[in-house]
Design an enzyme around this catalytic site. Structure first.
Site, mmCIF file in Angstrom:
data_model
loop_
_atom_site.group_PDB
_atom_site.id
_atom_site.type_symbol
_atom_site.label_atom_id
_atom_site.label_comp_id
_atom_site.label_asym_id
_atom_site.label_seq_id
_atom_site.Cartn_x
_atom_site.Cartn_y
_atom_site.Cartn_z
ATOM 1 N N ASP A 198 0.820 -1.216 0.000
ATOM 2 C CA ASP A 198 0.000 0.000 0.000
ATOM 3 C C ASP A 198 0.850 1.260 0.000
ATOM 4 O OD1 ASP A 198 -2.140 -1.680 0.143
ATOM 5 O OD2 ASP A 198 -2.474 -1.445 2.285
ATOM 6 N N SER A 219 1.981 -4.929 -4.382
ATOM 7 C CA SER A 219 0.799 -5.502 -5.044
ATOM 8 C C SER A 219 0.416 -4.610 -6.210
ATOM 9 C CB SER A 219 -0.373 -5.570 -4.066
ATOM 10 O OG SER A 219 -1.587 -5.767 -4.784
ATOM 11 N N HIS A 224 -4.514 -0.636 -6.241
ATOM 12 C CA HIS A 224 -3.227 -0.176 -5.710
ATOM 13 C C HIS A 224 -2.626 0.969 -6.528
ATOM 14 C CE1 HIS A 224 -3.375 -3.795 -3.133
ATOM 15 N NE2 HIS A 224 -2.912 -2.889 -2.303
ATOM 16 N N ASN A 292 5.179 -21.919 -8.057
ATOM 17 C CA ASN A 292 5.302 -21.203 -9.326
ATOM 18 C C ASN A 292 4.434 -19.961 -9.190
ATOM 19 O OD1 ASN A 292 5.289 -20.065 -11.799
ATOM 20 N ND2 ASN A 292 4.420 -21.809 -12.894
HETATM 21 C C1 LIG Z 1 -0.986 -4.367 2.906
HETATM 22 C C2 LIG Z 1 -1.397 -5.391 1.888
HETATM 23 N N1 LIG Z 1 -0.640 -6.499 1.751
HETATM 24 C C3 LIG Z 1 -0.951 -7.443 0.836
HETATM 25 C C4 LIG Z 1 -2.042 -7.314 0.007
HETATM 26 C C5 LIG Z 1 -2.357 -8.393 -0.983
HETATM 27 O O1 LIG Z 1 -2.211 -7.987 -2.318
HETATM 28 P P1 LIG Z 1 -2.974 -8.759 -3.498
HETATM 29 O O2 LIG Z 1 -4.387 -8.317 -3.457
HETATM 30 O O3 LIG Z 1 -2.290 -8.330 -4.749
HETATM 31 O O4 LIG Z 1 -2.837 -10.211 -3.230
HETATM 32 C C6 LIG Z 1 -2.857 -6.193 0.126
HETATM 33 C C7 LIG Z 1 -4.038 -6.093 -0.728
HETATM 34 O O5 LIG Z 1 -4.769 -5.151 -0.816
HETATM 35 C C8 LIG Z 1 -2.531 -5.202 1.092
HETATM 36 O O6 LIG Z 1 -3.287 -4.112 1.244
#
Ligand SMILES: Cc1ncc(COP(=O)(O)O)c(C=O)c1O
Length: 441
Positions: A198, A219, A224, A292
């Protein structure tokens, strides 16, 4: 121009035309107060994202390829780190980052089952999921309510002879107190994983967040700071961790040949490993229990185009934060997030918490804003320990808690955030300020 080049150019020109007809009107739509929806986040793109995507689909390489390599190189350059690994989500990035710490190549610093990892309960679940999945023990520390990050005064209390790492996020773009966390990790020889999902674009003392610890994660899910649909990345400056992450991302193999390439090491049939016969094909030698987690090159193509625009996204996020902050700072019913000292956040959201003066609940405020077409969000899980996934977890065996997590519960009950993404213009921001003020009045 060959026939092939000419055809490709025509397709790319048509893609631009399609973007202008179908997507551009939505991307540049005028804001109508009370009618337009104010989403908390969204994709911001133009024809270039679509052209790179189509270009990569015409190449039909499909898996990790030229766009992926370019993206990794460009993100490394942006962050000023040595290695970036593109993966298929932020959750996968956290998985890869954490599991890398479990590699036997790390010898006495290897995180083993039963070892402890210090973290927080207020945030996104997949920051802690890999710790639990592996069989390590998360140790939850409370938050502070000024910057909405880990309360670093509690770190020493969280320490035990089993502590091996700290794994925490920079909440909604606001860096945690990196100096204090890093000093604690250095003093006790602990790994630091920064969940930077974030906070891409934030800096602390002028250095990007995600590059202070041993591994940072990103992410690229659509809400994002930038997107490739599904996508994520890990980054590091540590040569051993880069070797481990490459292996674990790509099936656990020992070989580092790129897709479609053989014998990069030049000794493919000339080495000995474990109890395998001498000269066993290095391409199929495994040094880790890996995954993977790679992306397709089409996802990476979108990411390359987004990265070209990225610095401008960060500037808009900062400007939007200031506008919201200035418009709401005098309200005594709300405590607004404060910028972490020594930092320049690339904000993900605008966090507000009810004060004792508030004569309303968080949900009443959220419902009012939603009714007025303003999307709101809680700080994800609020307090992850209170969720059903902890029903079968045993306190002091499967996880530990430092103190009472009073502030974490306050965030779960009384905080919410609204968006400030680059797709928002001044009129949308002013509308949000007006609605919050109206509700409170
Ligand atoms: C702080 C944080 N870590 C990890 C993630 C996980 O990312 P992803 O949705 O791409 O799996 C998020 C998702 O919003 C997040 O806000």
């Amino acid at each position: 121009m060959t026939k092939q080049e000419q055809l490709k150019q025509e397709i790319l020109d048509k893609t631009k035309e399609y973007y202008e007809l179908v997507h551009k009107p939505q991307q540049t739509q005028e804001f109508v107060s009370g009618t337009s929806r104010v989403n908390y986040a969204g994709r911001v793109f133009d024809e270039v994202e679509m052209q790179y995507l189509v270009d990569s689909s015409l190449d039909f390489w499909l898996t990790y390829g030229d766009y992926s390599k370019k993206f990794e190189k460009e993100l490394s350059r942006y962050l000023n780190v040595r290695w970036t690994f593109l993966v298929n989500s932020g959750s996968s990035a956290n998985l890869l980052a954490f599991y890398s710490l479990t590699s036997p190549l790390l010898k006495e610093r290897q995180v083993k089952r039963g070892d402890e990892v210090i973290t927080v309960a207020a945030g996104f679940p997949t920051t802690i999921t890999p710790i639990v999945q592996y069989g390590a023990v998360p140790v939850f520390v409370d938050m502070e309510l000024t910057h909405f990050n880990i309360d670093t005064t509690q770190l020493e209390k969280a320490l035990s002879p089993k502590s091996k790492a700290v794994m925490i996020a920079h909440t909604l773009g606001n860096p945690f107190n990196i100096k204090a966390v890093k000093a604690f990790c250095d003093k006790h020889n602990l790994w630091l994983i920064e969940d930077n999902c974030d906070a891409l674009g934030s800096t602390y003392e002028g250095k990007p967040t995600g590059t202070w610890g041993d591994i940072g994660t990103s992410s690229f899910y659509p809400p994002h700071h930038m997107t490739m649909g599904e996508g994520g990345a890990t980054y590091t400056d540590n040569p051993l961790l880069q070797k481990i992450m490459l292996s674990m991302r790509d099936w656990g193999r020992d070989c580092w040949c790129e897709s479609g390439v053989d014998n990069t090491c030049g000794k493919r049939f000339g080495m000995s490993f474990g109890n395998l016969p001498k000269g066993y094909d290095h391409k199929y030698v495994y040094s880790h229990f890996g995954f993977n987690l790679k992306v397709s090159d089409m996802q990476a193509a979108v990411g390359v185009a987004q990265l070209e625009k990225f610095p401008s996204f960060v500037e808009i996020r900062k400007k939007n934060f200031k506008k919201l902050y200035d418009g709401l700072k005098d309200l005594k019913e709300l405590s607004l997030v404060q910028t972490q000292p020594n930092s320049d956040p690339s904000w993900f959201g605008f966090m507000m918490t009810l004060t004792d003066d508030a004569k309303f609940t968080r949900n009443e405020l959220a419902e009012y804003l939603e009714k007025n077409k303003i999307q709101t969000r809680n700080l994800f899980a609020g307090n992850i320990i209170r969720h059903p996934l902890f029903d079968t977890m045993d306190l002091n065996k499967d996880y530990r808690v430092v103190g009472e997590l009073v502030n974490t519960d306050k965030i779960m009950n009384d905080s919410l955030w609204i968006g400030l993404y680059p797709g928002m213009g001044n009129d949308a921001l002013e509308y949000m300020i007006k609605c919050v003020r109206e509700f409170i009045k």
